[in-house]
Design a protein around this motif. Structure first.
Motif, PDB file in Angstrom:
ATOM      1  N   ASN A 138      -4.400  -4.253  -3.085  1.00 19.94           N
ATOM      2  CA  ASN A 138      -4.012  -3.780  -4.418  1.00 19.94           C
ATOM      3  C   ASN A 138      -3.294  -2.434  -4.389  1.00 19.94           C
ATOM      4  O   ASN A 138      -2.834  -1.951  -5.431  1.00 19.94           O
ATOM      5  CB  ASN A 138      -5.243  -3.687  -5.321  1.00 19.94           C
ATOM      6  CG  ASN A 138      -5.869  -5.044  -5.577  1.00 19.94           C
ATOM      7  OD1 ASN A 138      -5.166  -6.052  -5.695  1.00 19.94           O
ATOM      8  ND2 ASN A 138      -7.197  -5.081  -5.657  1.00 19.94           N
ATOM      9  N   ASP A 139      -3.194  -1.807  -3.200  1.00 24.30           N
ATOM     10  CA  ASP A 139      -2.526  -0.508  -3.085  1.00 24.30           C
ATOM     11  C   ASP A 139      -1.021  -0.694  -2.924  1.00 24.30           C
ATOM     12  O   ASP A 139      -0.535  -1.774  -2.578  1.00 24.30           O
ATOM     13  CB  ASP A 139      -3.074   0.262  -1.886  1.00 24.30           C
ATOM     14  CG  ASP A 139      -4.496   0.735  -2.103  1.00 24.30           C
ATOM     15  OD1 ASP A 139      -4.879   0.914  -3.275  1.00 24.30           O
ATOM     16  OD2 ASP A 139      -5.224   0.912  -1.104  1.00 24.30           O
ATOM     17  N   ASN A 140      -0.281   0.380  -3.172  1.00 26.21           N
ATOM     18  CA  ASN A 140       1.162   0.373  -2.957  1.00 26.21           C
ATOM     19  C   ASN A 140       1.426   0.657  -1.476  1.00 26.21           C
ATOM     20  O   ASN A 140       1.351   1.794  -1.026  1.00 26.21           O
ATOM     21  CB  ASN A 140       1.839   1.426  -3.837  1.00 26.21           C
ATOM     22  CG  ASN A 140       3.357   1.302  -3.803  1.00 26.21           C
ATOM     23  OD1 ASN A 140       3.965   1.105  -2.748  1.00 26.21           O
ATOM     24  ND2 ASN A 140       3.970   1.416  -4.963  1.00 26.21           N
ATOM     25  N   PHE A 141       1.704  -0.387  -0.730  1.00 26.14           N
ATOM     26  CA  PHE A 141       1.861  -0.287   0.716  1.00 26.14           C
ATOM     27  C   PHE A 141       2.945   0.716   1.091  1.00 26.14           C
ATOM     28  O   PHE A 141       2.735   1.588   1.948  1.00 26.14           O
ATOM     29  CB  PHE A 141       2.198  -1.677   1.276  1.00 26.14           C
ATOM     30  CG  PHE A 141       2.326  -1.729   2.780  1.00 26.14           C
ATOM     31  CD1 PHE A 141       1.210  -1.852   3.585  1.00 26.14           C
ATOM     32  CD2 PHE A 141       3.579  -1.665   3.387  1.00 26.14           C
ATOM     33  CE1 PHE A 141       1.317  -1.907   4.972  1.00 26.14           C
ATOM     34  CE2 PHE A 141       3.702  -1.720   4.759  1.00 26.14           C
ATOM     35  CZ  PHE A 141       2.575  -1.841   5.554  1.00 26.14           C
ATOM     36  N   SER A 142       4.112   0.623   0.460  1.00 22.93           N
ATOM     37  CA  SER A 142       5.243   1.467   0.847  1.00 22.93           C
ATOM     38  C   SER A 142       4.977   2.943   0.607  1.00 22.93           C
ATOM     39  O   SER A 142       5.397   3.799   1.394  1.00 22.93           O
ATOM     40  CB  SER A 142       6.500   1.031   0.082  1.00 22.93           C
ATOM     41  OG  SER A 142       6.898  -0.265   0.479  1.00 22.93           O
ATOM     42  N   VAL A 143       4.269   3.250  -0.473  1.00 23.25           N
ATOM     43  CA  VAL A 143       3.945   4.654  -0.774  1.00 23.25           C
ATOM     44  C   VAL A 143       2.944   5.199   0.228  1.00 23.25           C
ATOM     45  O   VAL A 143       3.124   6.291   0.792  1.00 23.25           O
ATOM     46  CB  VAL A 143       3.406   4.783  -2.209  1.00 23.25           C
ATOM     47  CG1 VAL A 143       2.821   6.176  -2.426  1.00 23.25           C
ATOM     48  CG2 VAL A 143       4.505   4.520  -3.220  1.00 23.25           C
ATOM     49  N   LEU A 144       1.889   4.449   0.497  1.00 28.86           N
ATOM     50  CA  LEU A 144       0.799   4.965   1.323  1.00 28.86           C
ATOM     51  C   LEU A 144       1.187   5.106   2.797  1.00 28.86           C
ATOM     52  O   LEU A 144       0.732   6.035   3.470  1.00 28.86           O
ATOM     53  CB  LEU A 144      -0.430   4.082   1.177  1.00 28.86           C
ATOM     54  CG  LEU A 144      -1.075   4.106  -0.220  1.00 28.86           C
ATOM     55  CD1 LEU A 144      -2.290   3.198  -0.277  1.00 28.86           C
ATOM     56  CD2 LEU A 144      -1.460   5.532  -0.611  1.00 28.86           C
ATOM     57  N   ILE A 145       2.032   4.217   3.313  1.00 33.29           N
ATOM     58  CA  ILE A 145       2.406   4.365   4.723  1.00 33.29           C
ATOM     59  C   ILE A 145       3.305   5.577   4.938  1.00 33.29           C
ATOM     60  O   ILE A 145       3.431   6.062   6.072  1.00 33.29           O
ATOM     61  CB  ILE A 145       3.101   3.099   5.273  1.00 33.29           C
ATOM     62  CG1 ILE A 145       4.431   2.839   4.552  1.00 33.29           C
ATOM     63  CG2 ILE A 145       2.171   1.898   5.228  1.00 33.29           C
ATOM     64  CD1 ILE A 145       5.262   1.727   5.176  1.00 33.29           C
ATOM     65  N   ARG A 146       3.903   6.092   3.871  1.00 31.32           N
ATOM     66  CA  ARG A 146       4.807   7.240   3.992  1.00 31.32           C
ATOM     67  C   ARG A 146       4.117   8.577   3.758  1.00 31.32           C
ATOM     68  O   ARG A 146       4.784   9.619   3.791  1.00 31.32           O
ATOM     69  CB  ARG A 146       5.983   7.079   3.030  1.00 31.32           C
ATOM     70  CG  ARG A 146       6.987   6.023   3.498  1.00 31.32           C
ATOM     71  CD  ARG A 146       8.107   5.786   2.477  1.00 31.32           C
ATOM     72  NE  ARG A 146       9.151   4.964   3.066  1.00 31.32           N
ATOM     73  CZ  ARG A 146       9.089   3.643   3.186  1.00 31.32           C
ATOM     74  NH1 ARG A 146       8.003   3.008   2.733  1.00 31.32           N
ATOM     75  NH2 ARG A 146      10.066   2.966   3.747  1.00 31.32           N
ATOM     76  N   GLU A 147       2.835   8.570   3.520  1.00 34.81           N
ATOM     77  CA  GLU A 147       2.135   9.836   3.299  1.00 34.81           C
ATOM     78  C   GLU A 147       2.246  10.720   4.536  1.00 34.81           C
ATOM     79  O   GLU A 147       1.831  10.344   5.630  1.00 34.81           O
ATOM     80  CB  GLU A 147       0.667   9.571   2.964  1.00 34.81           C
ATOM     81  CG  GLU A 147       0.457   8.987   1.583  1.00 34.81           C
ATOM     82  CD  GLU A 147      -1.009   8.878   1.212  1.00 34.81           C
ATOM     83  OE1 GLU A 147      -1.862   9.087   2.110  1.00 34.81           O
ATOM     84  OE2 GLU A 147      -1.314   8.580   0.046  1.00 34.81           O
ATOM     85  N   GLY A 148       2.858  11.884   4.369  1.00 38.93           N
ATOM     86  CA  GLY A 148       3.013  12.834   5.469  1.00 38.93           C
ATOM     87  C   GLY A 148       4.262  12.642   6.294  1.00 38.93           C
ATOM     88  O   GLY A 148       4.575  13.482   7.154  1.00 38.93           O
ATOM     89  N   VAL A 149       5.011  11.553   6.086  1.00 36.67           N
ATOM     90  CA  VAL A 149       6.250  11.345   6.846  1.00 36.67           C
ATOM     91  C   VAL A 149       7.307  12.325   6.332  1.00 36.67           C
ATOM     92  O   VAL A 149       7.573  12.378   5.130  1.00 36.67           O
ATOM     93  CB  VAL A 149       6.752   9.899   6.699  1.00 36.67           C
ATOM     94  CG1 VAL A 149       8.113   9.734   7.372  1.00 36.67           C
ATOM     95  CG2 VAL A 149       5.752   8.923   7.305  1.00 36.67           C
ATOM     96  N   PRO A 150       7.921  13.120   7.204  1.00 38.19           N
ATOM     97  CA  PRO A 150       8.906  14.106   6.752  1.00 38.19           C
ATOM     98  C   PRO A 150      10.111  13.458   6.065  1.00 38.19           C
ATOM     99  O   PRO A 150      10.666  12.479   6.552  1.00 38.19           O
ATOM    100  CB  PRO A 150       9.328  14.801   8.053  1.00 38.19           C
ATOM    101  CG  PRO A 150       8.157  14.623   8.966  1.00 38.19           C
ATOM    102  CD  PRO A 150       7.619  13.258   8.645  1.00 38.19           C
TER     103      PRO A 150
END
Length: 284
Positions: free
Chosen positions: A258-270
């Motif tokens: 139910n999470d937003n996959f694209s948003v969460l995998i980018r957490e902390g990516v410059p």
């Protein structure tokens, strides 16, 4: 006697040459489900309609719900492109993908892959000898990236590409042109000359014709560092930092359905404008 030996040596080479020239790529085979459809598209002004965008729900490599969907994208809404490397055979070999981001939060990934027949497995050696056709897959990230991190157990890294917004359309359309070329002219995959990394560099040369040859174009696991040395990754960080922060494997494995996959995998990516403790790029 010498002539006889030469004939005996040449006969296998001639037989191989005859076999080689008789091999023809085809779209008419019993394809595996995940590569069964060819990407098609049409354009009206700035809007492109893509048919056969893959959006599988993967529970395991053998257990999945296949979905091939139609998507519309406004090229004026393109705002980013990310280089993705998925390591499946040690540190020197990786599968190369490019994900385009739109200002409505959607992402679309392009990946040149072997078009496996049903029950067929990939062999890098066989890939030199016209054993596989090529297919260009366009996919949602929670399909093509999630299946690599979560289902296949690959180690995946994501890097923001330093591409001016006005050039993103050129790159996006280059992928669509390649998809149409493959649709109209079946092509063989080649482990060395026509693979997931060579397509990226060929397309990149549309906006940077002077990109040099380099061993890292063959050792695809080092392709991100090659892109960095050419000024192709987001500025303000040394490569080791980009590599460390770009590892999305753990984050992808922790994302719930139910999470937003694209948003969460980018957490902390410059990304451009992201705070950095570095004073600038490392010199090549």
């Amino acid at each position: 006697m010498v002539r006889l030996l030469l004939v005996l040596l040449l006969l296998p080479l001639l037989a191989f040459a005859l076999w080689w020239i008789t091999q023809k790529p085809s779209h008419q085979r019993d394809w595996a489900d995940d590569v069964s459809q060819l990407l098609q598209w049409e354009q009206q002004g700035s809007v492109v309609t893509l048919t056969n965008v893959r959006h599988f729900d993967w529970r395991s490599e053998a257990d999945y719900t296949p979905r091939w969907e139609t998507r519309q994208y406004n090229l004026d809404s393109l705002e980013s492109a990310d280089l993705v490397l998925s390591y499946w055979m040690g540190p020197h070999i990786a599968h190369t993908l490019v994900s385009f981001g739109f200002d409505d939060g959607r992402h679309l990934v392009f990946s040149l892959e072997i078009r496996k027949e049903r029950g067929e497995a990939f062999s890098a050696v066989a890939g030199f000898f016209r054993q596989y056709e090529s297919v260009l897959i366009a996919s949602e990230e929670d399909d093509i990236l999630r299946t690599r991190t979560n289902t296949r157990g690959e180690d995946v890294y994501l890097y923001r590409l330093a591409i001016p917004r006005e050039q993103l359309r050129t790159l996006f359309m280059a992928y669509l042109d390649k998809a149409r070329d493959i649709e109209q002219h079946p092509q063989f995959y080649n482990t060395l000359t026509s693979n997931c990394t060579t397509i990226v560099i060929d397309i990149a040369r549309r906006i940077a014709p002077g990109l040099p040859m380099d061993y890292r174009l063959l050792a695809s696991g080092h392709f991100a560092e090659y892109a960095y040395d050419q000024g192709g990754l987001v500025a303000g960080y040394d490569f080791d930092t980009l590599h460390r922060l770009g590892r999305i494997t753990d984050r992808a494995q922790s994302v719930s359905p139910n999470d937003n996959f694209s948003v969460l995998i980018r957490e902390g990516v410059p990304t451009p404008g992201h705070n950095s403790n570095n004073n600038g790029r490392r010199r090549p």
